[in-house]
Enzyme design. Structure first.
Site, short mmCIF file in Angstrom:
data_model
loop_
_atom_site.label_atom_id
_atom_site.label_comp_id
_atom_site.label_asym_id
_atom_site.label_seq_id
_atom_site.Cartn_x
_atom_site.Cartn_y
_atom_site.Cartn_z
N LEU A 187 0.84 -1.20 0.00
CA LEU A 187 0.00 0.00 0.00
C LEU A 187 0.88 1.26 0.00
O LEU A 187 1.96 1.27 0.61
CB LEU A 187 -0.90 0.00 1.24
N HIS A 194 1.94 -11.75 9.11
CA HIS A 194 3.14 -12.14 8.35
C HIS A 194 3.66 -13.49 8.88
O HIS A 194 3.75 -13.68 10.09
CB HIS A 194 4.21 -11.05 8.53
C1 GRF Z 1 -0.54 -16.43 5.18
O1 GRF Z 1 0.51 -17.31 5.50
C2 GRF Z 1 -0.16 -15.01 5.51
O2 GRF Z 1 0.64 -14.90 6.65
C3 GRF Z 1 0.63 -14.63 4.28
O3 GRF Z 1 -0.06 -15.22 3.21
C4 GRF Z 1 -0.76 -16.37 3.66
C5 GRF Z 1 -2.20 -16.16 3.31
O4 GRF Z 1 -3.01 -17.26 3.56
N1 GRF Z 1 0.80 -13.21 4.22
P1 GRF Z 1 -4.59 -17.16 3.43
O5 GRF Z 1 -4.93 -16.49 2.10
O6 GRF Z 1 -5.12 -16.39 4.60
O7 GRF Z 1 -5.03 -18.59 3.45
#
Ligand code: GRF
Length: 192
Positions: free
Chosen positions: A97, A113
């Protein structure tokens, strides 16, 4: 915290790009009586996000914007303001963003994250943790500022890395913890 006003639930938008398993867990959380949030909108930069299906199932408004230009971002900002969105949760949202966007919702954007920040900002966190022979990895919920994965850490969960773990098995184990962490971190943020 200023986000919590009276007994009204906080009108929250979830931003996704892919599968949406964190979105699914946040929707479940929002439906609990004790939950401080209600989900007013799901936004994706990717019309093919599997997670968009949860909008229909749960009767939540969904919008797709490409986020490729200032003009597109401006449209998102206007939509969020028009709908009185007060908290934004990035959940597997793969766009960065702009400073302008963040300024408009300062202190009201969270991200999840898949690493123990400040370790391993950016992509391929599980590959990095295994390559470095770390004993633990995990996940972090943090406030979003203008630097990638660098805002104030709200909460984290640790996951043990076993000798046999691959980036895929580690990702799965961490995802299970992410689904617990995000709701807990929201509650923590609101009580700060
Ligand atoms: C998760 O591991 C999140 O931490 C990362 O991307 C993945 C997304 O998973 N940023 P989802 O789309 O919520 O299943």
């Amino acid at each position: 915290m200023a986000l919590l006003t009276g007994f009204n639930k906080i009108n929250t938008a979830i931003f996704i790009s892919g599968t949406g398993s964190n979105l699914k867990s946040l929707i479940k959380f929002s439906k609990l009586k004790k939950s401080p949030i209600t989900i007013g909108m799901i936004i994706s930069n990717n019309p093919k996000s599997k997670g968009l299906k949860y909008a229909k199932i749960n009767k939540i408004k969904k919008k797709v914007f490409n986020f490729n230009s200032t003009k597109s971002e401006k449209k998102v900002i206007n939509k969020l303001k028009k709908d009185n969105i007060n908290l934004i949760c990035l959940a597997g949202f793969m766009k960065i963003l702009s400073k302008e966007f963040i300024k408009n919702f300062n202190g009201k954007i969270l991200n999840i994250h898949p690493s123990l920040l400040p370790k391993y900002k950016g992509l391929n966190t599980h590959v990095k943790a295994i390559k470095n022979k770390d004993k633990y990895s995990g996940c972090t919920v943090h406030l979003v500022n203008s630097k990638l994965d660098s805002g104030k850490i709200i909460d984290q969960k640790k996951v043990r890395i076993n000798k046999l773990d691959t980036p895929e098995t580690l990702a799965k184990k961490i995802l299970v913890q992410e689904h617990k962490l995000y709701p807990e971190a929201i509650i923590k943020l609101l009580n700060l």
